[in-house]
Design a protein around this motif. Structure first.
Motif, PDB file in Angstrom:
ATOM      1  N   THR A 286      -2.047  14.287 -59.827  1.00  0.00           N
ATOM      2  CA  THR A 286      -1.705  15.414 -59.348  1.00  0.00           C
ATOM      3  C   THR A 286      -3.182  16.302 -59.821  1.00  0.00           C
ATOM      4  O   THR A 286      -3.788  17.389 -58.944  1.00  0.00           O
ATOM      5  N   ALA A 287      -3.158  16.804 -61.146  1.00  0.00           N
ATOM      6  CA  ALA A 287      -3.737  18.449 -61.736  1.00  0.00           C
ATOM      7  C   ALA A 287      -4.882  17.649 -61.160  1.00  0.00           C
ATOM      8  O   ALA A 287      -6.692  18.356 -61.039  1.00  0.00           O
ATOM      9  N   MET A 288      -5.286  16.080 -61.893  1.00  0.00           N
ATOM     10  CA  MET A 288      -6.815  15.927 -61.457  1.00  0.00           C
ATOM     11  C   MET A 288      -7.512  16.144 -60.704  1.00  0.00           C
ATOM     12  O   MET A 288      -8.382  16.432 -59.734  1.00  0.00           O
ATOM     13  N   ARG A 289      -6.876  15.550 -59.212  1.00  0.00           N
ATOM     14  CA  ARG A 289      -6.958  15.453 -57.933  1.00  0.00           C
ATOM     15  C   ARG A 289      -7.067  17.000 -57.328  1.00  0.00           C
ATOM     16  O   ARG A 289      -8.202  17.121 -56.691  1.00  0.00           O
ATOM     17  N   VAL A 290      -6.234  17.739 -57.735  1.00  0.00           N
ATOM     18  CA  VAL A 290      -6.802  18.802 -57.567  1.00  0.00           C
ATOM     19  C   VAL A 290      -7.726  19.483 -57.663  1.00  0.00           C
ATOM     20  O   VAL A 290      -8.213  20.314 -56.875  1.00  0.00           O
ATOM     21  N   SER A 291      -7.832  19.301 -59.251  1.00  0.00           N
ATOM     22  CA  SER A 291      -9.640  20.104 -59.648  1.00  0.00           C
ATOM     23  C   SER A 291     -10.785  20.298 -59.096  1.00  0.00           C
ATOM     24  O   SER A 291     -11.045  20.330 -58.819  1.00  0.00           O
ATOM     25  N   GLY A 292     -10.869  18.669 -58.204  1.00  0.00           N
ATOM     26  CA  GLY A 292     -11.987  18.164 -57.169  1.00  0.00           C
ATOM     27  C   GLY A 292     -12.387  17.241 -58.385  1.00  0.00           C
ATOM     28  O   GLY A 292     -13.635  16.566 -58.107  1.00  0.00           O
ATOM     29  N   ALA A 293     -11.552  16.924 -59.532  1.00  0.00           N
ATOM     30  CA  ALA A 293     -12.808  16.539 -60.551  1.00  0.00           C
ATOM     31  C   ALA A 293     -12.421  14.728 -60.197  1.00  0.00           C
ATOM     32  O   ALA A 293     -13.078  13.906 -60.358  1.00  0.00           O
ATOM     33  N   VAL A 294     -11.941  14.005 -59.275  1.00  0.00           N
ATOM     34  CA  VAL A 294     -11.222  12.733 -58.834  1.00  0.00           C
ATOM     35  C   VAL A 294     -12.537  12.326 -57.588  1.00  0.00           C
ATOM     36  O   VAL A 294     -12.142  13.422 -56.989  1.00  0.00           O
ATOM     37  N   PRO A 295     -13.346  12.057 -57.478  1.00  0.00           N
ATOM     38  CA  PRO A 295     -14.459  12.247 -56.318  1.00  0.00           C
ATOM     39  C   PRO A 295     -14.328  10.969 -55.121  1.00  0.00           C
ATOM     40  O   PRO A 295     -12.941  10.025 -55.710  1.00  0.00           O
TER      41      PRO A 295
ATOM     42  N   LEU B  97       4.086  23.194 -57.082  1.00  0.00           N
ATOM     43  CA  LEU B  97       3.264  21.797 -58.022  1.00  0.00           C
ATOM     44  C   LEU B  97       2.158  22.399 -58.275  1.00  0.00           C
ATOM     45  O   LEU B  97       1.233  21.917 -59.442  1.00  0.00           O
ATOM     46  N   ARG B  98       1.070  22.400 -57.240  1.00  0.00           N
ATOM     47  CA  ARG B  98       0.393  22.751 -56.479  1.00  0.00           C
ATOM     48  C   ARG B  98       0.094  23.868 -57.293  1.00  0.00           C
ATOM     49  O   ARG B  98      -1.337  24.677 -57.845  1.00  0.00           O
ATOM     50  N   ALA B  99       0.800  25.001 -57.482  1.00  0.00           N
ATOM     51  CA  ALA B  99       0.608  26.078 -58.617  1.00  0.00           C
ATOM     52  C   ALA B  99       0.167  25.588 -59.966  1.00  0.00           C
ATOM     53  O   ALA B  99      -0.509  27.282 -60.907  1.00  0.00           O
ATOM     54  N   ARG B 100       1.215  25.273 -61.058  1.00  0.00           N
ATOM     55  CA  ARG B 100       1.158  24.547 -61.819  1.00  0.00           C
ATOM     56  C   ARG B 100      -0.216  23.438 -61.729  1.00  0.00           C
ATOM     57  O   ARG B 100      -0.441  23.932 -63.511  1.00  0.00           O
ATOM     58  N   ALA B 101      -0.716  23.198 -60.866  1.00  0.00           N
ATOM     59  CA  ALA B 101      -1.664  22.195 -61.041  1.00  0.00           C
ATOM     60  C   ALA B 101      -2.932  23.434 -61.080  1.00  0.00           C
ATOM     61  O   ALA B 101      -4.264  22.566 -60.924  1.00  0.00           O
ATOM     62  N   SER B 102      -2.911  24.552 -60.734  1.00  0.00           N
ATOM     63  CA  SER B 102      -4.036  25.742 -60.842  1.00  0.00           C
ATOM     64  C   SER B 102      -4.009  26.332 -61.840  1.00  0.00           C
ATOM     65  O   SER B 102      -3.423  26.860 -62.925  1.00  0.00           O
ATOM     66  N   ILE B 103      -5.520  26.795 -61.680  1.00  0.00           N
ATOM     67  CA  ILE B 103      -5.567  27.982 -63.396  1.00  0.00           C
ATOM     68  C   ILE B 103      -5.205  28.894 -62.909  1.00  0.00           C
ATOM     69  O   ILE B 103      -5.367  29.352 -61.642  1.00  0.00           O
TER      70      ILE B 103
END
Length: 876
Positions: free
Chosen positions: A99-108, A23-29
């Protein structure tokens, strides 16, 4: 093995969920090589993301993912999610988007998006919370959804449409093979849609020359132009043409499979060829997974030589690779054609790897594709069924419905699968049939996981029908099965939380209040450091109600409101697992004279229906509704609410012991208010607390003119007053004072004064003002006029308020969560368009909800709806 529920158990579940590498791989560029610097295309993306939606739309092989990833790598504000077919459901989709938004660092840190948890059913309350949290992002953020053509679910598309409806800090980029069913015409008209199509993605001669150079070839401008002319600039066609050993024409309309087969697969040596074929069965692959799929095969390092040609992409997740969809489809088809058994065995191996790496839902898919239904059942029982109370609930049910039950021999595990599907679907009678069959087929020595799941499903079905004794027994059975487990299988902690919750909620419902409260308190305490779960929310809600029944009103009120506040923060306020918290908070407030607040909590509790059925909590809310109507002096509404409660109890086959005292009180108060004798037809009405039944009987005797007969009863209760809850003592003192007043005996004022003293610590206002004896009104009014404590002031205010006019018609059909929210917006001066903006929906959606709201309220206009809402206590 000890199965004590402790914080370490709870954290273990969270750690496993957080470690889902795929899932983390799918949520990564994706990490695409920068061999081609397409500055014009990059500028096109930069320009596009100023719009609310960017549509990157083209057929297979046009380089949508590569172009978007190459651009995204240059930015720090991009969240990425590569979609798969399993994401085409509202709960799974929003879970993975978060999950994708949290992994990206967009969520403080401490941002509302960090707390949100997706419920078993995505509700309007959750979506509004989600959209509001997105709107509160401190910085602009881009969310890229790759392979967006996989999204076809109406709820998913509707949610995306609402997200796109109004300006905000989030920009969406959809990479898709076909235009999605979204309001594109509206976005175009507003200038909020940017489109990047095949023409924009097509290679130019300079790009072809750059690709050729990366392949170690030299190409003239003329040759590059000819290749562009031949392929139409189709990136995959150019790649294939440059690596082809012969010179056939390649164009976007022709199938690329034969070229991929000849030029990518057949040119590999045997070991690498085997690696490519077998690893194609998964959507992404890492070294450990590759070793599981091809034991002793070529290392995943073999991918390195293919990454540069865009057919194999390194994802942002360390060590993970993904095939180009065209290549993956070809490889899977070739493996199935060449060696069907190897194809099935690769899927079996993938399923086992997924189980051990926290991906049980994907493991089910692989087992199903392999046609190995024994493995499917094993995966479900040992791992996947733990998600039945989470966002995977509907997705799991969909997987279970794909089992060809009619074509398979009956086994215990497959009967458990069928039972789980029936429970999720609300087919409880069918669930019982499947569970009985599972118990028989599993035999006398089943695996601990099967025994535990069997009991968990029995309890879930029993809660759906209100068989509280079966809930408690099945909860104990599940805990016992886990106690005997020789090892902690993947779903162990999930089953444990559910089993303990069922056992202790069942204990509470059957009347073992003291033991249940202590056990529920232990369970809640152990969860403090772990992730929220619906089972733990349910434990908190029932614990609050248990505290209320036990007389700890302050504790009950505080814990119920904390539970509701957390549910609101996490987006779970419409889940039935928190329904008893609405009942507890409402009853606590009502006892203190807060009728309007209780009205709203009843309405919100009845609207909290996401996640199945639970008649016991509905019965509690209907009884609360009865008490509210009595407090307001509304005889017709009280009678209707009690009848509704009676119908629920009748369907249950009787009244749970936990609620019998409430039934006795409600029945007595409705008779006192309506001045009509009435019986309870919802099973045994007698209270298990003798004092409650005695006080109710004494009150009815006084109202019937038999005060002399009531006095011995009230004296007996008061003689043992120290052993009763303060509420019972206050009610007994008031009944005693009524009897004395009717008989013109002395001691009325002293008894009333004592009742006010006992009511003081818990601020018990309601007993003095609800279904009261008019013979006490003058004395009570005079007495509270001489006192200045909070209870006396509140009672004085209620006695002085007088009648509020004729009784309005009661609300018969409950409002939904969205209708309640819409009602709360009506007193403002906002237009329908402004309300739509507040709720992140269309004006037409607002109109549809208002139409249903007006129908239920029996009104024809906004002004009348506000008036009616105030009459019903739903608005201030």
């Amino acid at each position: 093995m000890s199965v004590e529920m402790d914080a370490e158990n709870v954290r273990a579940t969270a750690d496993r969920a957080a470690g889902r590498g795929m899932l983390r791989a799918r949520a990564s560029i994706p990490r695409v090589p920068r061999t081609i610097l397409r500055s014009e295309l990059t500028a096109r993306f930069e320009e596009a993301v100023a719009h609310r939606l960017t549509l990157v739309s083209a057929g297979p092989g046009w380089g949508k993912t590569t172009a978007a990833a190459r651009w995204a790598q240059r930015r720090k504000d991009v969240a990425w999610l590569t979609l798969e077919a399993r994401d085409d459901g509202a709960s799974a989709f929003w879970q993975h988007v978060l999950t994708a938004m949290r992994v990206s660092g967009a969520v403080p840190a401490a941002h509302p998006l960090g707390d949100l948890r997706v419920p078993t059913r995505v509700t309007p309350a959750f979506l509004r919370r989600l959209y509001s949290a997105i709107e509160a992002l401190p910085d602009p953020t881009v969310l890229v959804l790759d392979d967006a053509h996989l999204l076809t679910d109406d709820d998913v598309l509707s949610g995306l449409a609402d997200l796109l409806r109004f300006p905000g800090p989030l920009r969406l980029v959809l990479a898709t093979r076909a235009d999605p069913v979204l309001p594109l015409h509206r976005l175009r008209a507003e200038g909020e849609l940017a489109e990047i199509v095949a023409e924009d993605l097509a290679f130019r001669p300079v790009d072809v020359m750059a690709v050729a150079a990366a392949e170690g070839q030299t190409m003239t401008t003329a040759d590059a132009g000819a290749l562009v002319e031949e392929t139409g600039g189709w990136p995959v066609g150019v790649r294939l043409r440059l690596t082809a050993a012969h010179e056939p024409a390649v164009d976007p309309q022709a199938s690329a499979s034969e070229y991929l087969l000849a030029e990518v697969l057949e040119r590999q040596e045997h070991e690498r060829r085997e690696l490519l074929l077998r690893t194609s069965v998964t959507s992404a692959v890492c070294a450990d997974l590759a070793d599981a799929l091809v034991p002793g095969g070529v290392s995943v390092a073999a991918f390195a030589g293919l990454v540069s040609n865009d057919f194999v992409t390194a994802t942002g997740g360390a060590g993970w690779f993904r095939y180009h969809p065209l290549l993956r489809d070809m490889l899977r088809a070739q493996l199935r054609l060449e060696d069907p058994e190897a194809f099935r065995e690769a899927h079996r191996s993938a399923a086992r790897w997924m189980v051990h790496n926290g991906e049980p839902r994907q493991a089910l898919e692989h087992a199903a594709t392999a046609g190995d239904w024994d493995l499917f059942g094993e995966v479900f029982v040992d791992s996947a069924a733990g998600g039945l109370l989470g966002p995977d609930r509907e997705s799991l049910a969909e997987a279970l419905r794909a089992i060809p039950y009619a074509d398979l021999p009956h086994t215990g595990t497959l009967e458990l699968c069928a039972a789980a599907d029936a429970v999720v679907s609300g087919r409880f009678e069918a669930a019982r049939v499947h569970l009985a069959a599972a118990r028989r087929l599993l035999g006398t020595t089943p695996r601990a996981s099967a025994s535990a799941l069997l009991a968990v499903l029995v309890a879930m079905a029993a809660r759906g029908t209100g068989d509280v004794g079966a809930v408690e027994a099945a909860g104990r059975e599940a805990v016992d099965a886990l106690e005997r487990a020789p090892w902690r299988f993947p779903a162990f902690e999930s089953y444990l939380v559910i089993a303990l919750n069922n056992r202790d909620v069942g204990r509470l419902l059957v009347g073992d209040v003291a033991v249940a409260r202590e056990a529920l308190r232990d369970l809640v305490r152990a969860s403090c450091d772990g992730p929220p779960s619906l089972a733990l929310f349910n434990a908190r809600a029932y614990l609050a109600f248990g505290d209320l029944v036990a007389g700890d009103i302050d504790v009950a009120d505080a814990s119920a409101r904390d539970t509701l506040a957390d549910a609101e923060r996490w987006g779970w306020s419409a889940s039935l697992q928190v329904r008893m918290a609405y009942a507890a908070a409402g009853m606590a407030g009502l006892l203190r004279g807060e009728d309007d607040e209780a009205d709203r909590l009843v309405a919100q509790g009845l609207a909290a229906d996401a996640g199945g059925a639970e008649p016991s909590s509905v019965l509690a809310l209907r009884l609360l509704q009865t008490f509210v109507a009595v407090s307001r002096g509304r005889a017709h509404a009280a009678e209707l609410a009690l009848t509704a409660a009676e119908e629920v109890a009748t369907a249950l086959g009787g009244t749970p012991m936990l609620l019998r005292d409430l039934v006795v009180r409600a029945l007595a108060e409705v008779q006192l208010l309506t001045r009509t004798a009435r019986t309870w037809h919802g099973g045994r009405p007698a209270s298990d607390d003798l004092a409650v039944a005695q006080v109710a009987r004494a009150r009815l005797l006084v109202a019937a003119g038999r005060a002399e007969a009531a006095l011995p009863i009230t004296r007996d209760v008061l003689r043992h007053g120290a052993g009763h809850a303060d509420l019972v003592r206050v009610e007994a003192l008031l009944a005693h004072a009524s009897a004395l007043a009717r008989l013109s005996r002395p001691g009325v004022d002293d008894t009333l004064s004592q009742a006010l003293d006992v009511a003081g610590p818990d601020r018990l206002v309601r007993p003095f003002v609800a279904a009261r004896d008019e013979a006490l009104d003058a004395r009570l009014t005079r007495l509270v006029g001489t006192r200045h404590d909070p209870v006396a002031r509140a009672v004085r205010a209620r006695l002085q308020s007088g009648p509020t006019g004729p009784e309005p018609d009661p609300l018969v059909e409950p409002l939904t969560e969205r209708e309640l929210a819409m009602l709360s917006a009506l007193p403002t001066m906002e237009s329908n368009a402004e309300i739509a903006a507040d709720f992140y929906v269309s004006v037409n959606t607002v109109k549809a909800h208002l139409k249903a709201l007006y129908r239920k309220l029996g009104v024809a206009s906004r002004r009348e709806a506000v008036r009616r809402g105030r009459e019903l206590g739903l608005l201030d």
